[in-house]
Design a protein around this motif. Sequence first.
Motif, PDB file in Angstrom:
ATOM      1  N   ASN A   1      45.951  46.200  41.980  1.00 57.00           N
ATOM      2  CA  ASN A   1      46.503  45.230  41.024  1.00 57.00           C
ATOM      3  C   ASN A   1      45.610  44.012  40.838  1.00 57.00           C
ATOM      4  OD1 ASN A   1      49.072  46.477  40.233  1.00 57.00           O
ATOM      5  ND2 ASN A   1      49.540  46.276  42.400  1.00 57.00           N
ATOM      6  N   TYR A   2      44.386  44.234  40.444  1.00 53.01           N
ATOM      7  CA  TYR A   2      43.451  43.127  40.168  1.00 53.01           C
ATOM      8  C   TYR A   2      43.834  42.564  38.798  1.00 53.01           C
ATOM      9  CZ  TYR A   2      39.022  40.584  40.592  1.00 53.01           C
ATOM     10  OH  TYR A   2      38.068  39.607  40.707  1.00 53.01           O
ATOM     11  N   LEU A   3      44.877  41.729  38.792  1.00 49.29           N
ATOM     12  CA  LEU A   3      45.407  41.142  37.569  1.00 49.29           C
ATOM     13  C   LEU A   3      45.037  39.670  37.491  1.00 49.29           C
ATOM     14  CD1 LEU A   3      47.540  43.577  38.295  1.00 49.29           C
ATOM     15  CD2 LEU A   3      48.822  42.496  36.474  1.00 49.29           C
ATOM     16  N   LEU A   4      44.591  39.262  36.314  1.00 52.89           N
ATOM     17  CA  LEU A   4      44.285  37.853  36.065  1.00 52.89           C
ATOM     18  C   LEU A   4      45.475  37.132  35.451  1.00 52.89           C
ATOM     19  CD1 LEU A   4      40.654  38.231  34.687  1.00 52.89           C
ATOM     20  CD2 LEU A   4      41.392  37.818  37.040  1.00 52.89           C
ATOM     21  N   GLU A   5      46.465  37.924  34.984  1.00 49.78           N
ATOM     22  CA  GLU A   5      47.712  37.356  34.474  1.00 49.78           C
ATOM     23  C   GLU A   5      48.837  38.340  34.757  1.00 49.78           C
ATOM     24  OE1 GLU A   5      47.572  38.473  29.791  1.00 49.78           O
ATOM     25  OE2 GLU A   5      46.272  36.844  30.451  1.00 49.78           O
TER      26      GLU A   5
END
Length: 131
Positions: free
Chosen positions: A42-46
């Motif tokens: 889950n490399y999420l920026l938002e």
Amino acid sequence: CACTRPLGVRCAWVLISWAALVTGIPAGAEELISIATFNVENYLLESVQGRRVKAPASRRAVRDALFEMKADLVFLQELGSRQALLNIQTNLLAQGLHYSQAIFSETPGSPIHLGMLSRLPVDSVRNLSYS
């Protein structure tokens, strides 16, 4: 690791991986290449679909691990967006590790996607899907 993606996505990724290997290495080359696969969890920026942004320290840990690997080709799972892939590529470049190619494969209807970073040239990419 168990893959929870639809079969078509896995097949498309295998073909993308194979195409990158075939087109990126000159015929007769005797040089070894290194390949890594990494679930970036889950490399999420938002935030998206109930998934939270990956903490800056966790993102840094992912990039540090990739920097230590220094693989020629890196296949990434669970990217939140194209921007997340570019974030990894840009930060690795700032550390001195240059991946000239960043290829993103969107998984329709899912908040997580696939990506590839390559230090080798990639001549073409085709995304395939199966119903």
